[in-house]
Scaffold this motif. Structure first.
Motif, PDB file in Angstrom:
ATOM      1  N   ILE A  73      -6.417   3.520 -10.813  1.00 55.30           N
ATOM      2  CA  ILE A  73      -7.339   2.385 -10.660  1.00 55.30           C
ATOM      3  C   ILE A  73      -6.586   1.075 -10.856  1.00 55.30           C
ATOM      4  CG2 ILE A  73      -9.332   1.214 -11.666  1.00 55.30           C
ATOM      5  CD1 ILE A  73     -10.453   4.004 -12.334  1.00 55.30           C
ATOM      6  N   PHE A  74      -5.679   1.044 -11.845  1.00 49.92           N
ATOM      7  CA  PHE A  74      -4.860  -0.144 -12.097  1.00 49.92           C
ATOM      8  C   PHE A  74      -3.998  -0.468 -10.880  1.00 49.92           C
ATOM      9  CE2 PHE A  74      -0.745  -1.880 -13.478  1.00 49.92           C
ATOM     10  CZ  PHE A  74      -1.169  -3.071 -14.051  1.00 49.92           C
ATOM     11  N   LEU A  75      -3.368   0.551 -10.300  1.00 50.17           N
ATOM     12  CA  LEU A  75      -2.541   0.351  -9.108  1.00 50.17           C
ATOM     13  C   LEU A  75      -3.382  -0.179  -7.945  1.00 50.17           C
ATOM     14  CD1 LEU A  75      -0.306   3.564  -9.199  1.00 50.17           C
ATOM     15  CD2 LEU A  75       0.451   1.210  -9.563  1.00 50.17           C
ATOM     16  N   TYR A  76      -4.599   0.333  -7.835  1.00 53.69           N
ATOM     17  CA  TYR A  76      -5.498  -0.106  -6.763  1.00 53.69           C
ATOM     18  C   TYR A  76      -5.786  -1.599  -6.866  1.00 53.69           C
ATOM     19  CZ  TYR A  76      -9.920  -0.732  -4.251  1.00 53.69           C
ATOM     20  OH  TYR A  76     -10.917  -1.206  -3.424  1.00 53.69           O
ATOM     21  N   PHE A  77      -6.084  -2.068  -8.062  1.00 48.88           N
ATOM     22  CA  PHE A  77      -6.460  -3.477  -8.241  1.00 48.88           C
ATOM     23  C   PHE A  77      -5.253  -4.412  -8.248  1.00 48.88           C
ATOM     24  CE2 PHE A  77     -10.476  -1.678  -9.959  1.00 48.88           C
ATOM     25  CZ  PHE A  77     -11.352  -2.378  -9.150  1.00 48.88           C
ATOM     26  N   THR A  78      -4.073  -3.879  -8.554  1.00 50.07           N
ATOM     27  CA  THR A  78      -2.885  -4.739  -8.545  1.00 50.07           C
ATOM     28  C   THR A  78      -2.202  -4.740  -7.180  1.00 50.07           C
ATOM     29  OG1 THR A  78      -1.548  -2.904  -9.423  1.00 50.07           O
ATOM     30  CG2 THR A  78      -2.440  -4.498 -11.005  1.00 50.07           C
ATOM     31  N   GLY A  79      -2.534  -3.793  -6.329  1.00 48.50           N
ATOM     32  CA  GLY A  79      -1.953  -3.755  -4.994  1.00 48.50           C
ATOM     33  C   GLY A  79      -2.417  -4.942  -4.155  1.00 48.50           C
ATOM     34  N   LYS A  80      -1.506  -5.569  -3.483  1.00 43.19           N
ATOM     35  CA  LYS A  80      -1.832  -6.762  -2.702  1.00 43.19           C
ATOM     36  C   LYS A  80      -2.199  -6.438  -1.248  1.00 43.19           C
ATOM     37  CE  LYS A  80       1.221  -9.753  -5.423  1.00 43.19           C
ATOM     38  NZ  LYS A  80       2.386 -10.678  -5.411  1.00 43.19           N
ATOM     39  N   GLU A  81      -1.834  -5.257  -0.794  1.00 43.13           N
ATOM     40  CA  GLU A  81      -2.049  -4.900   0.609  1.00 43.13           C
ATOM     41  C   GLU A  81      -3.148  -3.841   0.734  1.00 43.13           C
ATOM     42  OE1 GLU A  81       0.446  -2.983   4.373  1.00 43.13           O
ATOM     43  OE2 GLU A  81       1.374  -3.198   2.410  1.00 43.13           O
ATOM     44  N   PRO A  82      -4.202  -4.101   1.519  1.00 41.86           N
ATOM     45  CA  PRO A  82      -5.257  -3.100   1.699  1.00 41.86           C
ATOM     46  C   PRO A  82      -4.795  -1.981   2.632  1.00 41.86           C
ATOM     47  CG  PRO A  82      -5.691  -5.005   3.064  1.00 41.86           C
ATOM     48  CD  PRO A  82      -4.500  -5.357   2.223  1.00 41.86           C
ATOM     49  N   ALA A  83      -5.415  -0.828   2.502  1.00 38.01           N
ATOM     50  CA  ALA A  83      -5.115   0.281   3.402  1.00 38.01           C
ATOM     51  C   ALA A  83      -5.656  -0.029   4.798  1.00 38.01           C
ATOM     52  CB  ALA A  83      -5.744   1.569   2.874  1.00 38.01           C
ATOM     53  N   LEU A  84      -5.147   0.678   5.789  1.00 37.91           N
ATOM     54  CA  LEU A  84      -5.548   0.442   7.174  1.00 37.91           C
ATOM     55  C   LEU A  84      -7.052   0.618   7.356  1.00 37.91           C
ATOM     56  CD1 LEU A  84      -4.530  -0.234  10.011  1.00 37.91           C
ATOM     57  CD2 LEU A  84      -4.189   2.211  10.406  1.00 37.91           C
ATOM     58  N   LEU A 119      -3.955   9.195   3.507  1.00 39.09           N
ATOM     59  CA  LEU A 119      -4.394   8.571   4.753  1.00 39.09           C
ATOM     60  C   LEU A 119      -3.601   7.295   5.032  1.00 39.09           C
ATOM     61  CD1 LEU A 119      -8.286   9.004   4.678  1.00 39.09           C
ATOM     62  CD2 LEU A 119      -6.640  10.213   6.100  1.00 39.09           C
ATOM     63  N   SER A 120      -3.335   6.513   3.991  1.00 41.21           N
ATOM     64  CA  SER A 120      -2.577   5.274   4.171  1.00 41.21           C
ATOM     65  C   SER A 120      -1.167   5.539   4.679  1.00 41.21           C
ATOM     66  CB  SER A 120      -2.500   4.504   2.843  1.00 41.21           C
ATOM     67  OG  SER A 120      -3.777   4.091   2.432  1.00 41.21           O
ATOM     68  N   LEU A 121      -0.556   6.631   4.195  1.00 38.24           N
ATOM     69  CA  LEU A 121       0.807   6.961   4.598  1.00 38.24           C
ATOM     70  C   LEU A 121       0.874   7.571   5.991  1.00 38.24           C
ATOM     71  CD1 LEU A 121       2.162   8.468   1.246  1.00 38.24           C
ATOM     72  CD2 LEU A 121       2.717   6.237   2.228  1.00 38.24           C
ATOM     73  N   MET A 122      -0.147   8.347   6.369  1.00 41.33           N
ATOM     74  CA  MET A 122      -0.097   9.077   7.639  1.00 41.33           C
ATOM     75  C   MET A 122      -0.796   8.385   8.802  1.00 41.33           C
ATOM     76  SD  MET A 122      -0.569  13.069   6.503  1.00 41.33           S
ATOM     77  CE  MET A 122      -2.151  12.810   5.687  1.00 41.33           C
ATOM     78  N   PHE A 155      -5.802  12.137  -2.133  1.00 39.97           N
ATOM     79  CA  PHE A 155      -6.049  12.844  -0.880  1.00 39.97           C
ATOM     80  C   PHE A 155      -6.758  11.986   0.166  1.00 39.97           C
ATOM     81  CE2 PHE A 155      -5.628  16.299  -3.975  1.00 39.97           C
ATOM     82  CZ  PHE A 155      -4.639  17.041  -3.352  1.00 39.97           C
ATOM     83  N   ARG A 156      -7.449  10.972  -0.238  1.00 36.97           N
ATOM     84  CA  ARG A 156      -8.081  10.081   0.720  1.00 36.97           C
ATOM     85  C   ARG A 156      -7.237   8.813   0.907  1.00 36.97           C
ATOM     86  NH1 ARG A 156     -10.270  14.693   0.458  1.00 36.97           N
ATOM     87  NH2 ARG A 156     -11.173  14.375  -1.605  1.00 36.97           N
ATOM     88  N   ARG A 157      -7.190   7.964  -0.108  1.00 32.36           N
ATOM     89  CA  ARG A 157      -6.551   6.656   0.091  1.00 32.36           C
ATOM     90  C   ARG A 157      -5.037   6.754   0.322  1.00 32.36           C
ATOM     91  NH1 ARG A 157      -4.861   1.610  -2.606  1.00 32.36           N
ATOM     92  NH2 ARG A 157      -5.862  -0.090  -1.448  1.00 32.36           N
ATOM     93  N   ILE A 181       0.835  -1.204   0.000  1.00 29.59           N
ATOM     94  CA  ILE A 181       0.000   0.000   0.000  1.00 29.59           C
ATOM     95  C   ILE A 181       0.872   1.257   0.000  1.00 29.59           C
ATOM     96  CG2 ILE A 181      -0.191  -0.056   2.520  1.00 29.59           C
ATOM     97  CD1 ILE A 181      -2.786   1.275  -0.019  1.00 29.59           C
ATOM     98  N   LYS A 182       2.040   1.178   0.622  1.00 27.71           N
ATOM     99  CA  LYS A 182       2.946   2.332   0.649  1.00 27.71           C
ATOM    100  C   LYS A 182       3.443   2.659  -0.752  1.00 27.71           C
ATOM    101  CE  LYS A 182       7.097   4.130   2.909  1.00 27.71           C
ATOM    102  NZ  LYS A 182       8.177   3.849   3.902  1.00 27.71           N
TER     103      LYS A 182
END
Length: 215
Positions: free
Chosen positions: A48-59, A141-144, A136-138, A3-4
């Motif tokens: 959107i592509f990065l979202y679906f290929t990412g293996k780790e969900p946000a907190l 927020l995921s980083l902070m 600004f959301r995903r 996610i990072k």
């Protein structure tokens, strides 16, 4: 991809797209709006592509308990009208305390561009909101959030969201950013604020165009 990494890549894509008009105008002023629109669409698709290929969900996505697709959709649609109502209320309060007119110069500039180049409506009502929600959301927020908690992270990302609009109505956009963060937190699905944000922008643009053509 973690996610990072997804978040950092999304932010890099956004900054490249955000500053692209400064470079495109040097190539051709006539191609500025179509070029920006094209980049907005490509960048939103990449996110959107990065979202679906990412293996780790946000907190936020890990901890959400109300993640039903039906609830997400209904809250996203109702969020369109709640966002419009919230914006109107905050505009009125801001106008009382600051004396600023309850209208957005940013919106007026966008409408002026759309009237000349209708293709820009794709950037303002679909691609732009999608990018902003992923960044600004995903992403932010995921980083902070792991270091500062949800609400502090939401406040910082909302402040950055407001500054990015360069409109002078800081408090209005700040409150809108917090509202979209809240929608994201409730469902744990970034599609909830995306639906609300895209729908709100579309309604605002259509209303402004109706006023223009009806006058």
């Amino acid at each position: 991809m973690s996610i990072k990494k997804v978040s950092i890549l999304s932010i890099i894509i956004y900054f490249f797209t955000f500053f692209s008009p400064f470079f495109l105008v040097l190539i051709s002023k006539n191609m500025l709006v179509p070029g920006v629109t094209f980049l907005y669409i490509i960048s939103s698709c990449l996110m959107i592509f990065l979202y679906f290929t990412g293996k780790e969900p946000a907190l936020i996505e890990q901890n959400s308990k109300l993640s039903s697709p039906v609830f997400m959709f209904l809250l996203g649609v109702s969020g369109i009208f709640l966002a419009m109502l919230l914006q109107g209320i905050v505009f009125s309060i801001e106008s009382i305390f600051t004396g600023m007119p309850p209208s957005s110069q940013n919106t007026k500039k966008i409408i002026d561009v759309i009237l000349k180049k209708p293709i820009f409506i794709l950037a303002t009502t679909i691609a732009g909101p999608i990018m902003e929600e992923f960044v600004f959301r995903r992403s932010l927020l995921s980083l902070m959030q792991p270091y500062s908690g949800f609400w502090i992270s939401a406040g910082i990302s909302s402040a950055m969201f407001s500054i990015a609009h360069q409109d002078g109505h800081f408090f209005v956009y700040f409150c809108m950013g917090l509202f979209f963060c809240f929608l994201y937190k409730i469902t744990g699905k970034i599609w909830t604020p995306i639906i609300a944000h895209c729908g709100m922008n579309a309604l605002v643009v259509l209303a402004q165009l109706a006023v223009y053509y009806g006058s």
